[in-house]
Design an enzyme around this catalytic site. Structure first.
Site, PDB file in Angstrom:
ATOM      1  N   ARG A  52       0.800  -1.229   0.000  1.00  0.00           N
ATOM      2  CA  ARG A  52       0.000   0.000   0.000  1.00  0.00           C
ATOM      3  C   ARG A  52       0.828   1.272   0.000  1.00  0.00           C
ATOM      4  O   ARG A  52       0.600   2.177  -0.815  1.00  0.00           O
ATOM      5  CB  ARG A  52      -0.930   0.041   1.226  1.00  0.00           C
ATOM      6  CG  ARG A  52      -2.190  -0.738   1.046  1.00  0.00           C
ATOM      7  CD  ARG A  52      -2.576  -1.391   2.352  1.00  0.00           C
ATOM      8  NE  ARG A  52      -1.618  -2.429   2.647  1.00  0.00           N
ATOM      9  CZ  ARG A  52      -1.734  -3.680   2.216  1.00  0.00           C
ATOM     10  NH1 ARG A  52      -2.796  -4.031   1.557  1.00  0.00           N
ATOM     11  NH2 ARG A  52      -0.810  -4.583   2.468  1.00  0.00           N
ATOM     12  N   THR A  53       1.772   1.360   0.915  1.00  0.00           N
ATOM     13  CA  THR A  53       2.488   2.632   1.048  1.00  0.00           C
ATOM     14  C   THR A  53       3.271   2.920  -0.225  1.00  0.00           C
ATOM     15  O   THR A  53       3.219   4.015  -0.781  1.00  0.00           O
ATOM     16  CB  THR A  53       3.428   2.581   2.269  1.00  0.00           C
ATOM     17  OG1 THR A  53       2.689   2.072   3.375  1.00  0.00           O
ATOM     18  CG2 THR A  53       3.960   3.954   2.606  1.00  0.00           C
ATOM     19  N   LYS A  81      26.078  -4.657  -2.375  1.00  0.00           N
ATOM     20  CA  LYS A  81      27.555  -4.655  -2.422  1.00  0.00           C
ATOM     21  C   LYS A  81      28.139  -4.040  -1.158  1.00  0.00           C
ATOM     22  O   LYS A  81      29.343  -3.812  -1.082  1.00  0.00           O
ATOM     23  CB  LYS A  81      28.032  -3.857  -3.644  1.00  0.00           C
ATOM     24  CG  LYS A  81      27.506  -4.362  -4.963  1.00  0.00           C
ATOM     25  CD  LYS A  81      27.870  -3.380  -6.082  1.00  0.00           C
ATOM     26  CE  LYS A  81      26.987  -3.572  -7.285  1.00  0.00           C
ATOM     27  NZ  LYS A  81      27.026  -2.404  -8.181  1.00  0.00           N
ATOM     28  N   ARG A 102      11.233   3.632   3.303  1.00  0.00           N
ATOM     29  CA  ARG A 102      10.871   2.707   4.391  1.00  0.00           C
ATOM     30  C   ARG A 102      12.118   1.916   4.761  1.00  0.00           C
ATOM     31  O   ARG A 102      12.875   1.484   3.885  1.00  0.00           O
ATOM     32  CB  ARG A 102       9.758   1.764   3.963  1.00  0.00           C
ATOM     33  CG  ARG A 102       9.498   0.671   4.999  1.00  0.00           C
ATOM     34  CD  ARG A 102       8.307  -0.172   4.688  1.00  0.00           C
ATOM     35  NE  ARG A 102       7.072   0.569   4.910  1.00  0.00           N
ATOM     36  CZ  ARG A 102       5.862   0.024   4.845  1.00  0.00           C
ATOM     37  NH1 ARG A 102       5.728  -1.266   4.568  1.00  0.00           N
ATOM     38  NH2 ARG A 102       4.776   0.740   5.055  1.00  0.00           N
ATOM     39  N   HIS A 130       4.940   5.701  11.477  1.00  0.00           N
ATOM     40  CA  HIS A 130       4.440   5.568  10.109  1.00  0.00           C
ATOM     41  C   HIS A 130       3.503   6.752   9.864  1.00  0.00           C
ATOM     42  O   HIS A 130       2.279   6.599   9.795  1.00  0.00           O
ATOM     43  CB  HIS A 130       3.702   4.234   9.977  1.00  0.00           C
ATOM     44  CG  HIS A 130       3.436   3.791   8.570  1.00  0.00           C
ATOM     45  ND1 HIS A 130       3.566   4.623   7.468  1.00  0.00           N
ATOM     46  CD2 HIS A 130       3.016   2.584   8.089  1.00  0.00           C
ATOM     47  CE1 HIS A 130       3.245   3.947   6.380  1.00  0.00           C
ATOM     48  NE2 HIS A 130       2.913   2.714   6.730  1.00  0.00           N
TER      49      HIS A 130
END
Ligand code: CP
Length: 355
Positions: A52-53, A81, A102, A130
């Site tokens: 969703r986000t 890496k 996120r 959030h």
């Protein structure tokens, strides 16, 4: 300072209302906003999975006429890496007009904002915050309950690790007359620092151990998933995972105008049969999230006066944050920063109290 959105509390409730009002206008008049971000680029850096986000942000930018770059799996980027957080985020911020991020570590998005060359939006940092989910929830309540005050709100599930809950209850405690009922186990209860923040705002709070005990009085039931990825062992997760399940039988005891919300994803905490109940609004809630993110992108990119209160005001006091999941304990070279919080000192990245 860029208009970063790390914690909703860095902005005033008047500023939250500006975002919500604009989101409502976009819903009513979407054609007016088509092309409003033409030529702008949004970087989406998802170090942790999201449906969703991530996609609502991407859809929001595309609907505004802008473009998107980024990754949804760090293993397909140079992080695989061994590139560190600073180098990745500093680089991508140079390619972007706004960066949405996120991360599984608490305070990581704030750490990125320290050196980024564009505004950074917190799309979830570990079990911490959030804020754009909270804006989604505030828009949902505004549309569906017609108010953000005098609500009897039950919050159920993993209140310890659920960052959506942490952001939401702190936001709703700013509005008068809201009462919170926390439905959880002792192990997964709300962190003390959040409870303290609610008490300081004068919010009424109580803890109960079953959905049935809370349900008849509630205006809003906010269900959450048990956050498997934050448990130290599978065994501990299994002990907690099916303690709270909302089903049609339990819902019979609820008010007719209750609304059931959930930030999603759902696992088993809401039985599928509940989806057919008109009080179940979680898919509509996810849809509102796209409009609130359109509003947020527009405001961050265009409203010059829309600034957060200053952060990174803390100092390195020679102390160590005790939270293993804090970015400062996982990324080399980050300056530890502590700010006073009442009579305690708090890590400025993850909000862990030092003493
Ligand atoms: N509500 C929420 O954050 O959902 P995603 O994890 O799918 O983005």
């Amino acid at each position: 300072m860029y208009s970063h959105l790390i914690d909703l509390n860095d902005y005033s409730t008047e500023q939250w209302n500006v975002i919500i009002d604009l989101a409502r206008d976009i819903m009513k008049n979407p054609h007016i906003y088509e092309g409003a971000c033409t030529g702008k680029i949004m970087g989406t850096l998802f170090y942790e999975p999201s449906t969703r986000t991530q996609m609502s942000f991407q859809s929001a930018m595309l609907r505004l006429g802008g473009g998107i770059i980024g990754f949804d799996n760090p293993q397909t980027s140079s992080i695989s890496k061994g590139e560190n957080l600073k180098d990745t985020t500093k680089t991508v911020s140079g390619y972007s007009d706004i960066m949405v991020m996120r991360h599984h570590l608490e305070g990581a998005v704030k750490a990125a904002a320290l050196t980024a060359d564009c505004p950074v939006v917190n799309a979830g940092d570990g079990g911490h915050l959030h804020p754009t989910q909270t804006l989604t929830d505030l828009l949902t309540l505004t549309e569906e309950k017609k108010r953000l005050n005098d609500l009897n709100i039950g919050v159920c599930g993993d209140l310890k690790n659920g960052r959506t809950v942490h952001s939401l209850v702190r936001a709703l405690s700013k509005y008068k007359g809201n009462k919170f009922t926390f439905i959880s186990t002792r192990q997964l209860g709300l962190p003390e620092y959040i409870k303290k923040a609610l008490t300081e705002e004068g919010a009424s709070c109580r803890d109960v151990s079953s959905i049935e005990e809370a349900l008849p009085e509630l205006d809003v039931l906010y269900m959450t998933r048990i956050q498997k990825e934050r448990f130290e062992s599978e065994e501990e997760y299994r002990r907690q995972k099916d303690v709270f399940i909302l089903d049609a039988r339990k819902l019979k005891a609820a008010k007719d105008d209750l609304i059931v919300l959930h930030p999603l994803p759902r696992v088993d905490e809401i039985a599928r049969e509940v989806d057919d109940d008109p009080r179940a609004l979680y898919f509509k809630q996810a849809h509102y999230g796209m409009y609130v993110r359109m509003a947020l992108i527009l405001i961050i990119l265009n409203y010059k006066d829309f600034k957060p209160k200053p952060f990174f005001t803390g100092e390195d006091c020679g102390l160590k944050c005790g939270n293993e999941r804090c970015i400062v304990n996982n990324e080399k070279g980050l300056p530890p920063k502590f700010v006073e919080e009442g009579d305690a000192l708090m890590c400025e990245y993850c909000e862990e109290r030092v003493f």
